[in-house]
Design a protein around this motif. Structure first.
Motif, PDB file in Angstrom:
ATOM      1  N   HIS A   1       0.901  -1.085   0.090  1.00  0.00           N
ATOM      2  CA  HIS A   1       0.061   0.038  -0.294  1.00  0.00           C
ATOM      3  C   HIS A   1       0.938   1.369  -0.012  1.00  0.00           C
ATOM      4  O   HIS A   1       2.003   1.194  -0.037  1.00  0.00           O
ATOM      5  CB  HIS A   1      -1.067  -0.136   0.993  1.00  0.00           C
ATOM      6  CG  HIS A   1      -0.458  -0.073   2.488  1.00  0.00           C
ATOM      7  ND1 HIS A   1       0.331   0.615   3.134  1.00  0.00           N
ATOM      8  CD2 HIS A   1      -0.273  -1.183   3.337  1.00  0.00           C
ATOM      9  CE1 HIS A   1       0.645   0.263   4.474  1.00  0.00           C
ATOM     10  NE2 HIS A   1       0.075  -1.019   4.469  1.00  0.00           N
TER      11      HIS A   1
ATOM     12  N   ASN B   1       3.284   1.488   2.809  1.00  0.00           N
ATOM     13  CA  ASN B   1       4.699   0.580   2.687  1.00  0.00           C
ATOM     14  C   ASN B   1       5.550   1.414   1.545  1.00  0.00           C
ATOM     15  O   ASN B   1       6.861   1.143   1.702  1.00  0.00           O
ATOM     16  CB  ASN B   1       4.181  -0.611   1.904  1.00  0.00           C
ATOM     17  CG  ASN B   1       3.337  -1.431   3.101  1.00  0.00           C
ATOM     18  OD1 ASN B   1       2.547  -2.327   2.384  1.00  0.00           O
ATOM     19  ND2 ASN B   1       3.702  -1.407   4.221  1.00  0.00           N
TER      20      ASN B   1
ATOM     21  N   VAL C   1       2.466   7.419   6.705  1.00  0.00           N
ATOM     22  CA  VAL C   1       1.102   7.818   5.904  1.00  0.00           C
ATOM     23  C   VAL C   1      -0.125   7.495   6.838  1.00  0.00           C
ATOM     24  O   VAL C   1      -0.033   6.430   7.244  1.00  0.00           O
ATOM     25  CB  VAL C   1       1.287   6.851   4.697  1.00  0.00           C
ATOM     26  CG1 VAL C   1       0.168   7.304   3.708  1.00  0.00           C
ATOM     27  CG2 VAL C   1       2.593   7.213   3.790  1.00  0.00           C
TER      28      VAL C   1
ATOM     29  N   LYS D   1      -2.409   5.048  11.322  1.00  0.00           N
ATOM     30  CA  LYS D   1      -1.569   4.841  10.139  1.00  0.00           C
ATOM     31  C   LYS D   1      -2.387   4.231   9.296  1.00  0.00           C
ATOM     32  O   LYS D   1      -3.243   3.400   9.446  1.00  0.00           O
ATOM     33  CB  LYS D   1      -0.240   4.587  10.623  1.00  0.00           C
ATOM     34  CG  LYS D   1      -0.171   2.995  10.981  1.00  0.00           C
ATOM     35  CD  LYS D   1       1.070   2.586  10.904  1.00  0.00           C
ATOM     36  CE  LYS D   1       1.138   1.068  10.847  1.00  0.00           C
ATOM     37  NZ  LYS D   1       1.984   0.418  10.219  1.00  0.00           N
ATOM     38  N   MET D   2      -1.968   4.139   8.025  1.00  0.00           N
ATOM     39  CA  MET D   2      -2.524   3.239   6.891  1.00  0.00           C
ATOM     40  C   MET D   2      -1.717   1.962   7.129  1.00  0.00           C
ATOM     41  O   MET D   2      -0.810   1.934   7.280  1.00  0.00           O
ATOM     42  CB  MET D   2      -2.152   3.979   5.565  1.00  0.00           C
ATOM     43  CG  MET D   2      -2.464   2.961   4.496  1.00  0.00           C
ATOM     44  SD  MET D   2      -2.180   3.670   2.817  1.00  0.00           S
ATOM     45  CE  MET D   2      -3.274   5.152   2.774  1.00  0.00           C
TER      46      MET D   2
ATOM     47  N   LYS E   1      -2.316  -2.632   6.467  1.00  0.00           N
ATOM     48  CA  LYS E   1      -3.142  -3.702   5.945  1.00  0.00           C
ATOM     49  C   LYS E   1      -4.037  -4.105   6.941  1.00  0.00           C
ATOM     50  O   LYS E   1      -5.341  -4.281   6.540  1.00  0.00           O
ATOM     51  CB  LYS E   1      -2.151  -4.947   5.707  1.00  0.00           C
ATOM     52  CG  LYS E   1      -1.556  -5.128   4.524  1.00  0.00           C
ATOM     53  CD  LYS E   1      -0.806  -6.288   3.960  1.00  0.00           C
ATOM     54  CE  LYS E   1       0.464  -6.294   4.641  1.00  0.00           C
ATOM     55  NZ  LYS E   1       1.537  -5.563   3.909  1.00  0.00           N
TER      56      LYS E   1
HETATM   57  P1  ADP Z   1       1.220  -3.053   7.279  1.00  0.00           P
HETATM   58  O1  ADP Z   1       1.015  -1.932   8.108  1.00  0.00           O
HETATM   59  O2  ADP Z   1       0.454  -2.839   6.264  1.00  0.00           O
HETATM   60  O3  ADP Z   1       1.090  -4.539   7.843  1.00  0.00           O
HETATM   61  P2  ADP Z   1       3.882  -4.015   7.521  1.00  0.00           P
HETATM   62  O4  ADP Z   1       3.747  -3.701   8.913  1.00  0.00           O
HETATM   63  O5  ADP Z   1       4.264  -5.132   7.038  1.00  0.00           O
HETATM   64  O6  ADP Z   1       2.739  -3.097   6.840  1.00  0.00           O
HETATM   65  O7  ADP Z   1       5.102  -2.764   7.003  1.00  0.00           O
HETATM   66  C1  ADP Z   1       5.878  -3.147   6.073  1.00  0.00           C
HETATM   67  C2  ADP Z   1       6.837  -1.780   6.098  1.00  0.00           C
HETATM   68  O8  ADP Z   1       6.053  -0.718   5.698  1.00  0.00           O
HETATM   69  C3  ADP Z   1       7.541  -1.325   7.400  1.00  0.00           C
HETATM   70  O9  ADP Z   1       8.935  -0.775   7.150  1.00  0.00           O
HETATM   71  C4  ADP Z   1       6.677  -0.305   7.993  1.00  0.00           C
HETATM   72  O10 ADP Z   1       7.494   0.594   8.711  1.00  0.00           O
HETATM   73  C5  ADP Z   1       6.236   0.693   6.595  1.00  0.00           C
HETATM   74  N1  ADP Z   1       4.979   0.998   6.842  1.00  0.00           N
HETATM   75  C6  ADP Z   1       3.797   0.323   7.021  1.00  0.00           C
HETATM   76  N2  ADP Z   1       2.785   1.303   7.177  1.00  0.00           N
HETATM   77  C7  ADP Z   1       3.177   2.476   6.931  1.00  0.00           C
HETATM   78  C8  ADP Z   1       2.690   3.804   7.150  1.00  0.00           C
HETATM   79  N3  ADP Z   1       1.366   3.907   7.122  1.00  0.00           N
HETATM   80  N4  ADP Z   1       3.475   4.612   6.645  1.00  0.00           N
HETATM   81  C9  ADP Z   1       4.768   4.610   7.047  1.00  0.00           C
HETATM   82  N5  ADP Z   1       5.339   3.316   6.712  1.00  0.00           N
HETATM   83  C10 ADP Z   1       4.797   2.395   6.874  1.00  0.00           C
END
Ligand code: ADP
Ligand code: TRP
Length: 329
Positions: A15, A18, A186, A194-195, A197
């Motif tokens: 997303h 990420n 984000v 935060k945004m 999954k």
């Molecule tokens: P999710 O939150 O979708 O489960 P992950 O925890 O697998 O995502 O995170 C994968 C990478 O993306 C990590 O390095 C995380 O810090 C980054 N990340 C995830 N969501 C955000 C966000 N909203 N803003 C900035 N970085 C993010």
């Protein structure tokens, strides 16, 4: 040259959080570091994905990484399960990891709460596998989010312990890569936080324009400002933060001024924001679809990645075996 390494569990699509929080930085890192980016498919087994989904999930993340600009000529891009040296080293590291310290990690305790019917041994030793991922390439820098800090601390502990137990100087202590000012968070469109999954509020790079439009138009707002230049409540600030990330400065300034003059029409702002997000994601979407359909290319990328990763991993594993006391007859 320093070595950086990061892994992502193949549990869904990328997303825009990420992208801006992680992948965009990887693209910069691959220019100046010996870099390894891999898909942690062994790790994903700790939550029991169905065999039917496993391959597609790996393929999606791979195609999305490549579409974002990770370059297999510059970085070593590989799939964890393509490197048999990893499970062997994981086995050896498990002998020096203690149940007590593994049970105390917050990520393990969280998983026990989240999936009480599936508290498998892989969950308990998750930090050992992650330490193996990092130490097998003797990486010094690991760009991960805050939630992974404790796992990284465990990797340092296992590195030090191994060096000490066997009187070697084999492993550096891996540090979190600090992006400092550049690190963006984000926000989601559901009012707070935060945004993500798991938050169910994500806009994916692969989303169709119509889907994005729907998601943005549904974003939480309020009845509008009542005083000039008043502070923005969180849901509104989130809209502006997203706009500052995907739109150009004039657009942002235009709506910011409208807000400050109490003339904002959220419908207009959302329409603009949806258009700008679509303009940003659409080239990614097209590239992802193109790459995902090119089986020969994907095959080439993972074959080359596995070769490079195994060359580096087997060097470390040889030294680990020697240190532990294995000898050839
Ligand atoms: P999710 O939150 O979708 O489960 P992950 O925890 O697998 O995502 O995170 C994968 C990478 O993306 C990590 O390095 C995380 O810090 C980054 N990340 C995830 N969501 C955000 C966000 N909203 N803003 C900035 N970085 C993010
Ligand atoms: N545990 C990480 C996560 O959930 C993924 C991961 C596995 C990883 N092995 C790694 C990250 C090695 C960095 C280095 O996000």
């Amino acid at each position: 040259m320093e070595t950086v390494l990061s892994g992502i569990r193949p549990t869904g699509h990328l997303h825009i959080g990420n992208y801006f929080g992680a992948v965009k930085n990887f693209i910069k890192l691959q220019e100046n570091y010996n870099s390894y980016f891999f898909i942690a498919d062994f790790h994903s087994l700790t939550t029991h994905p169905t065999p039917k989904d496993l391959h597609d999930n790996v393929k999606n993340v791979l195609a999305e990484y490549l579409a974002c600009g990770l370059d297999p000529e510059k970085a070593t891009i590989y799939i964890q399960s393509d490197v048999p040296e990893i499970p062997e080293m994981y086995l050896l590291f498990n002998m020096n990891a203690y149940i007590g310290e593994l049970e105390r990690t917050t990520t393990f305790k969280e998983k026990v709460r989240k999936q009480p019917d599936n508290v498998n041994a892989g969950l308990l030793t998750y930090p050992v596998l992650m330490a193996t991922d990092i130490l097998i390439h003797r990486a010094q820098k690991v760009p991960v989010g805050k939630d992974q800090e404790q796992n990284l601390e465990m990797a340092r502990k296992f590195a030090k312990r191994f060096n000490h137990m066997y009187g070697v100087d084999l492993f550096p202590e891996p540090q979190a890569f600090n992006f400092g000012e550049q690190l963006v968070k984000v926000p989601g469109l559901d009012g707070s936080g935060k945004m993500g999954k798991s938050e169910g509020n994500a806009i994916y790079l692969i989303d169709e324009p119509k889907v994005i439009e729907k998601k943005v138009m549904r974003a939480v707002t309020d009845s509008g400002p009542t005083q000039k230049n008043q502070e923005k409540p969180e849901p509104i600030q989130n809209l502006f933060t997203l706009m500052s990330i995907v739109s150009d400065k004039e657009t942002y300034d235009f709506f910011n001024e409208k807000y400050n003059n109490c003339e904002i029409r959220y419908g207009d702002m959302k329409k603009q924001l949806a258009n700008d997000i679509i303009a940003f994601t659409l080239p990614f979407r097209e590239k992802i679809l193109e790459i995902a359909a090119d089986h020969d290319y994907l095959h080439k990328v993972v074959t080359m990645g596995a070769e490079k990763a195994r060359a580096s991993a087997s060097k470390t594993l040889q030294e680990v075996r020697k240190a532990v006391g294995f000898r050839k007859f």
